[in-house]
Each structure stands twice: as C-alpha cells, then as structure tokens.
Design a protein around this motif. Sequence first.
Motif, PDB file in Angstrom:
ATOM      1  N   SER A  23       0.850  -1.190   0.000  1.00  0.00           N
ATOM      2  CA  SER A  23       0.000   0.000   0.000  1.00  0.00           C
ATOM      3  C   SER A  23       0.889   1.244   0.000  1.00  0.00           C
ATOM      4  O   SER A  23       2.079   1.171   0.332  1.00  0.00           O
ATOM      5  N   PRO A  24       0.359   2.395  -0.356  1.00  0.00           N
ATOM      6  CA  PRO A  24       1.179   3.613  -0.383  1.00  0.00           C
ATOM      7  C   PRO A  24       1.906   3.893   0.925  1.00  0.00           C
ATOM      8  O   PRO A  24       3.044   4.360   0.915  1.00  0.00           O
ATOM      9  N   ASN A  25       1.263   3.597   2.063  1.00  0.00           N
ATOM     10  CA  ASN A  25       1.933   3.818   3.352  1.00  0.00           C
ATOM     11  C   ASN A  25       2.711   2.593   3.826  1.00  0.00           C
ATOM     12  O   ASN A  25       3.280   2.601   4.924  1.00  0.00           O
ATOM     13  N   GLU A  26       2.699   1.536   2.984  1.00  0.00           N
ATOM     14  CA  GLU A  26       3.441   0.296   3.222  1.00  0.00           C
ATOM     15  C   GLU A  26       2.937  -0.501   4.424  1.00  0.00           C
ATOM     16  O   GLU A  26       3.591  -1.447   4.873  1.00  0.00           O
ATOM     17  N   ASN A  27       1.764  -0.181   4.937  1.00  0.00           N
ATOM     18  CA  ASN A  27       1.193  -0.952   6.047  1.00  0.00           C
ATOM     19  C   ASN A  27       0.612  -2.283   5.573  1.00  0.00           C
ATOM     20  O   ASN A  27       0.658  -3.282   6.288  1.00  0.00           O
ATOM     21  N   ASP A  81      -2.873   8.592  -7.536  1.00  0.00           N
ATOM     22  CA  ASP A  81      -3.150   9.475  -6.401  1.00  0.00           C
ATOM     23  C   ASP A  81      -3.896  10.692  -6.918  1.00  0.00           C
ATOM     24  O   ASP A  81      -3.341  11.496  -7.670  1.00  0.00           O
ATOM     25  N   HIS A  97      -6.089   6.994  -3.525  1.00  0.00           N
ATOM     26  CA  HIS A  97      -4.646   6.759  -3.540  1.00  0.00           C
ATOM     27  C   HIS A  97      -4.386   5.270  -3.391  1.00  0.00           C
ATOM     28  O   HIS A  97      -4.755   4.669  -2.378  1.00  0.00           O
ATOM     29  N   ASN A 122      -4.401   2.458   1.474  1.00  0.00           N
ATOM     30  CA  ASN A 122      -3.906   2.545   2.850  1.00  0.00           C
ATOM     31  C   ASN A 122      -4.880   1.951   3.860  1.00  0.00           C
ATOM     32  O   ASN A 122      -4.527   1.793   5.037  1.00  0.00           O
TER      33      ASN A 122
END
Length: 709
Positions: A23-27, A81, A97, A122
């Motif tokens: 994911s964009p936030n890498e979570n 995004d 995003h 995210n």
Amino acid sequence: MKKLIILLFLILPAISWAQELKSPNENFNLKFSIEEGKPTYQLTLDRQLIVKPSSLGLELIDVEDLISGFEIVETKNSSYDNTWEPVWGESSKIRNHYNELLVSLKQSETNRLMNIRFRLFNDGLGFRYEFPQQDNFTYFVVKEEKTQFAMTGDHKAWWIAGDYDTQEYDYTTSKLSEIRGLMEKAVTPNVSQYAFSETGVQTALMMKSKDGVYINLHEAALVGYSAMHLELDDENMVFTSHLTPDAIGNKAYMQAPTQTPWRTVIASKNAGDILLSNITLNLNEPLAYEDVSWIKPVKYIGVWWEMITGKSSWAYADLPGVKLGETDYSKAEPNGRHGATTEHVKEYIDFAAEHGFDQVLVEGWNQGWEDWFDKSKDYVFDFLTPYPDFDVVELRNYAKSKGVRIMMHHETSGAIRNYERHMDKAYQFMIDNNYNAVKSGYVGDIIPRGEHHYGQWAVNHYLYAVKKAGEYGVMVNAHEAVRPTGLRRTYPNLLANESARGTEYEAFGGNNVDHTTILPFTRQIGGPMDYTPGIFETDISKLNPNNGSRVRTTIARQLALYVTMYSPLQMAADLPEHYNQHLDAFQFIKDVPVDWSESLVLEAEPGDFITYARKDKNSSNWFVGRTNDEENRTSNIKFDFLEKGKSYIATVYKDAENAHWEKNPKAYEIEKYSVNNKSDISIDCAPGGGYAISIMEVDKSDLKGLEKL
C-alpha cells in the motif's frame, strides 16, 4: 523436535510468491502467485497475516473452469493518487490513492486469457477479474465464483443470514464457528426470502480477530453481475464467494471484454477506520453526469409511519380484487382509514413548510393497493392513476405555493417488467407534477417468477431504473433492492437504498437494541440507507391499539441517528403531532444538515457504540451523534476538531438520568455550553440511548451566561 519441524514443513504448501504489492503507506502487503496452476493471494497488515493464502477463479457452464492450469503472462505495476469531489457525501473531498498490480494470466490448455487487477489502498484491498477481448473466449456463463477469503482464526463476527432476496434481518454477534448453530434462529420471517445455507452470510461482513484487527469483506461496483454472498467452511475458517442464481440456477451471463465487481477487504486496528474507509467509492467509476445541479440532498417527512403502524391504510377501499382500468373506484365504498387523502396530505405540507423540510413522501396515493400483497400479480400498479380522494393537480399547486415538493412513491410489488413497461410515463408524470424524487419499492417475490432480488437480472434492472430516472432529472430511493456497492459515485441521483432492517421493523415487533451500532459497520459500508429515524412516540399502541410493538430507543438516540446513520436523504418519520409535543428536541432534527464537508469517528466498537462528529458542508457548524447498545455506558469526547480561536455554543440533547429505551424512553435533557477546541465532555448514555450535539459558531459576545466546558 527436529523431526516434528521437518514434518510440519512438508505438510505446509510450498508457495513461491511471484509478485508483491505494498500500500502507499506500506502498512498492507499483498502477495500473489500461481500455486499448482491456481491463482493465489494473501494479505498482511503491519506484517500480520489477515487473509491467509486464498485461491481465485470461476466455475463455468459447459466449458473448462477458470480455476487451474494458469501461468503468468505479464504483470504491470502502477500507482494512482488523485482527489475528487462527490456531489454529496460524508466529506467534500475524497482522496483516491492506491498502488496497483495487474496480473495477466493464460490458461495453458485452452489459451484463454484472464486478468486479475489488485488495488491496494492505505485502508485495504480491492481486486476483480477481467476478461479481455480474445478470439476463443467471448461468451460464457458463470456457474459459481470461487474467490476465497481464508481467515486466520475463529473471529468474532456481526452477520446476517445469506439470502437471495432480503437483508431485512437482525444482526447476530458470534464467533465464526458458531454461525451454523445459530442460523435457524437468525432466519426470521420475511415477505420474500431464500436463505441458502447453514453457513452462508451476507456482505458487508464485519469481523474482529482475537488480537484486535477489524476486518470487513464486501464488494464494490456491482454492475452486470449477481450479488455476492459468503459461504463459510467452518472447519478451516475459509469464506468462498457464493453468487445469487437466476431462475435456472446460473449465476451470471458474460460477454468479453468484461469484468466482475471488485471484491474488497477493509482492515484496521482501529474500528473507526472501517467506518471512514472510501475504498468502496474509489473502486467505482467517476461521475456519469455532466450536469448535477438537479441532484440535491433531501430532508423530508411523510404519510408513511401511520400506515406502517396500522393507524391508517394504504388502500382506499376494502375490495376482494382489483383490475386497473376495469375497477370503478367511484362506486367503491371508502374504508375510512385511507391515509393519502388530499386534505391530510395538505396537513403534512403545512408542517413541512413551517419547519423547513424539503419534501413530503406520500404512500398509498395510487390505485391498486387493495389487491397486491403476496399475490404474485404481474400488473398491479400503473404508477399514474390516483385514488378518488387524492387530487394530483390540487396538491401539486398547493405544495408549490408552500415551497415544498411531494415525493413520489412507486411500489412495484416485485413485478419488475411491469415497472419497466410504465417507467417512462411514470417519470414524465412526475416531472409534469413537480416531483423530482421517487421512493421505489420491490416488496414480494420478483416477477419473472424464479428470479431473485439479488440476481443479475434484478441487479441490471435497478441500475436501469436509476439511469432512466437520470434522464428525467429524478432522484431515487430504492427499497428492497440490492444493497449498495458505491454506485452513487457514478450515479449520485441514487440518493439512498433500504436493503436492511430499518425503522419500520420497530412497528413489526422491534429491532435489536444494538442494531444501529452495527449497521454503519455492515450495510452502510456500501452506501447510505434510508433508515427513517426520528420516532418520538415509541409505544406503537398509542397509534394503533392492536399493535403492541415498542421502538427500542430513547428520544435522544433518535436524534443521534441523523448523524450516525449517514444519508443525504433523511426522514423525520414520526407524526407531526408527536413532534409538536417535543418541539425542543425536534429542533435538532430541523438544524442537522444532510450534507457534510468532513466526518470523524470519535468512538466506536461494533455492537456497542458509535460516536460521529460531522461538519456542515455549508457552514462552520459541527454536529455530534452517539448511538448506544443495551448497556449503560459513558461517552468521553474532546472538541479538538473545532477550529482554533473560534467560539461555539454546544446544545446537548442527552438521556436523562433515569432514561431507558423500555422503561422511560422520553426522558431527555437539553443543556447549552460555551465550547472551543480545548473543551471536552463526559455524557452518560442510557440502555438504547445516546446523545446529539449541535455546535454552532458564534461571536464571543453570544456566550454570556453559558457554562464553559
């Protein structure tokens, strides 16, 4: 010990993950591969597995299935995004995003092509099957979709029975392993229903793992396909998709190029994140209309609750049978209980005009109500012909003179093809008489007989009706239709659906006290519900001595529902005389908006409580709502969402000390305070209670004499 470790290693499937996506936030981390020719994925959140290795594919009719024998032809990664503005909604701007992985597959023996597109946000995952144009695979019939969601444990779940025709059930809270034993009790009577399995449940399905991860399974952009349920293998805790069949048992008829709806997994360690997720909306197509000036949120009242409770009647007369065009209503004896009379509707119009409501819903205005319920009758209504005591022109002119519109009602009785025959004339009739919104209904079994409310045929009809309404500038509120999947992004004239157990069931024996603490986590993940809140007289026998039902709520919670049960279409559902008895509490319903620029979740736990704060789209005012389950609870919130340096008056509508949904539902208190972004408050919530707060920006000079929080 070494022997045991080696043995376990040999038992576990050896999967070499070919592709990864973060994911964009890498979570979130998605892994995809082909395991023995089968497409397989898994999903982790913060390195914690939430969907174990799960297979993908479809069973087909009369040709080889699209389940195994695949190889990866090509993969493509991309990112997106962007921020878009909904016509109406819970926020004025939505960020879309995600990172995307497109996997192109070929089935070796047949040379057929199938793509799987993954989008990782995210807040979770969306994926779908896509079938590109190809020479040897154009038309195909789906026998069953075999999408798996393998859970990591025996999660706590909030669920309703899998059913091809209704979602109008109370929610059951249990472990996944307990679903089978509770299913018989969970399937309560309904006008049209088809529960298909001892372990089948419906989406949106809400779960919570033992280690505190909230997981929601649903679908987005349900177009040209049948609705998805989930079949649970309760030995292995694996869900497999189960599609609604047509009259002969097939699930979907497809023509390439085409695609399925998106399958969604929303997950977080914070329950409020599930409520605020925009995955469902973001997976739908952008706005289909160039001009949306005619689409406006609506606050309305209506000639409805009095019929639901049995105080009055939809039908004009007591007749053994009706044939439209042949039955002479001028010779029929009125039953004296008909609600939709010209003079009575004028009373509602007057009330709406006095208190600033946009529209008045009128049900039972048109001929045919004497002879439709549970008859499987193809031609019941023409949606044009009024009863003798309902003067269309007089009421049109009267409402217009008061600055109010009447809301049309189209009950189809499940006779979809009859509705489509009359649709153009019905919508034109609306425009000719100053109606711009319709409440449609699909009560009863679907006609053609054998089709289901959630099958591909009916799903296609619901969208056809919305598109056709758009051609006439009409907004739609569809009841008994399929539950929403975010299509309102594309077609925002679809203001709301029912598709769940709403307030009307409070007059049919009641809803569970925790019902409104669950619905936002389940049914409303896909879109707004016309829940019809605002009931002040909770003892139904006061309206109809023959009805002993009781609305399981306090007045304070009824106010809160205008904030917690989001909809751009909000009804003050009770009778005007009951509001006149509590005008101080009714003020909140008058003040609360139906369109928001920002929404926050201050507190939330499925089945226990939800506290929302929302900012008005057209002012700097905020509104807070809290819905509570059957337990006494204390809510503690901060006002740090308010703008720094500004002053506000907070009007708090709360349960009185001795309030209780059953013993003392009308006990409420109203208090006013001076607040700013440093303020906080603690409020006790009664069983079945809650509170509502309006927070209005004012000059500091207006705060004199008010206690400061």
